[in-house]
Design a protein around this motif. Sequence first.
Motif, short mmCIF file in Angstrom:
data_model
loop_
_atom_site.label_atom_id
_atom_site.label_comp_id
_atom_site.label_asym_id
_atom_site.label_seq_id
_atom_site.Cartn_x
_atom_site.Cartn_y
_atom_site.Cartn_z
N VAL A 117 -92.58 114.87 -55.46
CA VAL A 117 -93.87 114.26 -54.45
C VAL A 117 -94.26 112.95 -55.40
O VAL A 117 -94.75 113.09 -56.52
CB VAL A 117 -94.88 115.42 -53.90
CG1 VAL A 117 -95.52 115.98 -55.12
CG2 VAL A 117 -95.87 114.63 -53.06
N VAL A 118 -94.46 112.15 -54.48
CA VAL A 118 -95.21 110.74 -55.22
C VAL A 118 -96.02 110.13 -53.83
O VAL A 118 -95.53 109.86 -53.06
CB VAL A 118 -94.21 109.72 -55.48
CG1 VAL A 118 -94.94 108.42 -56.11
CG2 VAL A 118 -93.64 110.14 -56.81
N ASN A 157 -103.76 114.49 -53.87
CA ASN A 157 -102.96 114.80 -52.80
C ASN A 157 -101.52 115.02 -53.37
O ASN A 157 -101.11 116.34 -52.86
CB ASN A 157 -102.85 113.69 -51.97
CG ASN A 157 -104.12 113.14 -51.14
OD1 ASN A 157 -104.97 113.95 -51.20
ND2 ASN A 157 -104.16 112.23 -50.31
N SER A 158 -100.90 114.48 -54.44
CA SER A 158 -99.80 114.90 -54.87
C SER A 158 -99.97 116.46 -55.43
O SER A 158 -98.99 117.11 -55.24
CB SER A 158 -99.36 113.79 -55.96
OG SER A 158 -98.88 112.65 -55.57
N GLY A 159 -101.04 116.77 -56.26
CA GLY A 159 -100.99 117.95 -56.92
C GLY A 159 -101.05 118.94 -55.88
O GLY A 159 -100.35 119.82 -55.76
N PRO A 170 -90.03 115.40 -59.93
CA PRO A 170 -90.87 114.17 -60.53
C PRO A 170 -92.14 114.34 -59.30
O PRO A 170 -92.08 114.71 -58.42
CB PRO A 170 -89.99 113.22 -60.13
CG PRO A 170 -88.57 113.74 -60.27
CD PRO A 170 -88.69 115.11 -59.74
N THR A 171 -93.38 113.89 -60.08
CA THR A 171 -94.47 113.95 -59.50
C THR A 171 -95.24 112.64 -59.82
O THR A 171 -95.47 112.55 -61.02
CB THR A 171 -95.21 115.26 -59.54
OG1 THR A 171 -94.63 116.49 -59.30
CG2 THR A 171 -96.66 115.32 -58.73
N GLY A 172 -96.07 112.15 -59.12
CA GLY A 172 -96.92 111.02 -59.43
C GLY A 172 -97.79 110.52 -58.38
O GLY A 172 -97.75 111.15 -57.16
N VAL A 173 -98.54 109.50 -58.70
CA VAL A 173 -99.39 108.83 -57.50
C VAL A 173 -99.43 107.52 -58.03
O VAL A 173 -99.55 107.13 -59.25
CB VAL A 173 -101.08 109.39 -57.98
CG1 VAL A 173 -101.72 109.45 -58.97
CG2 VAL A 173 -101.75 108.59 -56.70
N ALA A 184 -95.42 103.89 -53.57
CA ALA A 184 -95.30 105.34 -53.70
C ALA A 184 -93.76 105.49 -53.18
O ALA A 184 -92.97 106.25 -53.72
CB ALA A 184 -96.16 105.99 -52.86
N VAL A 185 -93.49 104.90 -52.00
CA VAL A 185 -92.17 105.16 -51.22
C VAL A 185 -91.16 104.73 -52.21
O VAL A 185 -90.09 105.28 -52.38
CB VAL A 185 -92.30 104.72 -49.74
CG1 VAL A 185 -90.80 104.82 -49.29
CG2 VAL A 185 -92.97 105.11 -49.06
N ALA A 186 -91.38 103.51 -52.63
CA ALA A 186 -90.40 102.93 -53.73
C ALA A 186 -90.03 103.89 -55.20
O ALA A 186 -88.86 103.96 -55.47
CB ALA A 186 -90.70 101.48 -54.24
N GLN A 187 -91.17 104.43 -55.48
CA GLN A 187 -90.91 105.43 -56.58
C GLN A 187 -90.22 106.46 -56.20
O GLN A 187 -89.24 106.91 -57.01
CB GLN A 187 -92.40 105.62 -57.27
CG GLN A 187 -92.46 106.54 -58.44
CD GLN A 187 -91.85 106.10 -59.62
OE1 GLN A 187 -91.49 104.83 -59.68
NE2 GLN A 187 -91.55 106.99 -60.78
N ALA A 188 -90.24 106.98 -54.96
CA ALA A 188 -89.71 108.24 -54.68
C ALA A 188 -88.16 107.82 -54.55
O ALA A 188 -87.28 108.54 -54.81
CB ALA A 188 -90.17 108.67 -53.24
N ARG A 189 -87.97 106.62 -53.91
CA ARG A 189 -86.62 106.14 -53.83
C ARG A 189 -85.98 106.18 -55.18
O ARG A 189 -84.94 106.33 -55.44
CB ARG A 189 -86.66 104.91 -52.95
CG ARG A 189 -85.14 104.14 -53.07
CD ARG A 189 -85.13 102.84 -52.49
NE ARG A 189 -84.13 102.08 -52.28
CZ ARG A 189 -83.96 100.66 -52.75
NH1 ARG A 189 -84.87 100.02 -53.19
NH2 ARG A 189 -82.60 100.00 -52.52
N ARG A 190 -86.60 105.54 -55.97
CA ARG A 190 -86.06 105.60 -57.44
C ARG A 190 -85.60 106.75 -57.80
O ARG A 190 -84.67 107.05 -58.46
CB ARG A 190 -87.01 104.91 -58.54
CG ARG A 190 -87.39 103.44 -58.40
CD ARG A 190 -88.01 103.08 -59.59
NE ARG A 190 -88.51 101.49 -59.28
CZ ARG A 190 -89.90 101.23 -58.80
NH1 ARG A 190 -90.66 102.26 -58.45
NH2 ARG A 190 -90.12 99.92 -58.44
N ARG A 191 -86.47 107.97 -57.69
CA ARG A 191 -86.13 109.39 -58.28
C ARG A 191 -85.19 109.81 -57.39
O ARG A 191 -84.12 110.37 -57.91
CB ARG A 191 -87.29 110.24 -57.90
CG ARG A 191 -88.75 109.83 -58.85
CD ARG A 191 -88.54 109.38 -60.04
NE ARG A 191 -87.87 110.29 -60.89
CZ ARG A 191 -87.82 110.17 -62.18
NH1 ARG A 191 -88.21 109.14 -62.73
NH2 ARG A 191 -87.06 111.32 -62.71
#
Length: 421
Positions: A117-118, A157-159, A170-173, A184-191
Amino acid sequence: MTTAPTTARPTTTAAGTARAVVTGVGVLAPNGIGAEEYWAATLRGESGIARITRFDPSSYPSRLAGEVTGFSVRDHIPSRLVPQTDRTTQFALAGADWALADAGLSADSLPADERGVVTASASGGFEFGQRELGHLWGKDPKHVSAYMSFAWFYAVNSGQVSIRHDLRGPTGVLVTDQAGGLDAVAQARRRIRRGTPLMLTGGMDASLCPYGLAAQISAGILSDSEDPARAYLPFDAAAAGHVPGEGGAILTLEDADRARERGARVHGEIVGYAATFDPRPGSGRPSNLERAVRGALDDAGLRPGDIAFVLADGAGEPEPDRVEAQALTAVFGPGGVPVTVPKTMTGRLYSGAAPLDLVTALFGLRDGLVPPTVHVEETTGHDIDLVTGAPRPVTGDAALVLARGRGGFNSAMVVRGPAAA
């Protein structure tokens, strides 16, 4: 983990080859709870902006907001979590539940370390923090909730979503104001492209409390109009600030091959992204928003003519609106693409705004309709084709979403609709 774009160079997601598709969405918006309810209200031009009711705003210069109404927290959140969470986290938990249900997924669909979750946040748990600080100064430290240690934090929220759904990947904010939702969506896409099969992502914000409103007013960019139909007017000659709002959207992103193998319904695909950073105000150097737009198109492998419509950031202030219109004109030509700002029906939801715009873009591509920018009447001085009045039929399978955050953040994302995903 808190991350933000820090340079003016477009950032693309080149690592890996997996495609990231959207298989689930969960929406809470001032004009509709639930994705289809929001979409139907948006096509009707139904605004959720009105005088604030969560507290008495009489002593504030700005008294309008887009409030989420009809959300009963105990109908959606386990009772044990209610005293632990701020309103923004309650929204995120409900949105995550709905996004997973919409995707047809359960907690045991994948091993825990293969789902992550990001999210994005612009304000954290303002209302929770205000209440507990009131207890601290009005009573004594013994009356401060132990949950204050994390309920106010940007990453909460991520937590909380990761705990509720056992997401151990993978988890982040991301904390980049209005641009954060796309980041955030771009980071999720990277993962996803690096091998994680499933990511929850998006953003929710809820800072409509006295402390939160005062913080927003201090920026000097809120409208002080008392008329909901004239308060937030992006690209209008009468633009004089924006109206704040609460809510947003959570999305389920999956590896496209895995989604196809399990027979998932696909809302669309994230195909392009870029982020830039603007120079210091007063430096005399131009904005880098145009570079973000071109970077996102390049990342998607598309040309300007491939974009069916644009969901603009729509700051509702003369200078930012001019800069955004100029960037769109430079890329697409004068009036070269339909542009809309459905945020005029919700207010600016900060980190929740861009994920909600992504849902709007995907549904617009699905149905071949661009929702209107309600209330805007006079766009003199901007060479853009702003959709006003009523929804407009369009053809095409790609849309562009823009988001800009205070401090110079620019983000652009390209999505393809379900037919092309």
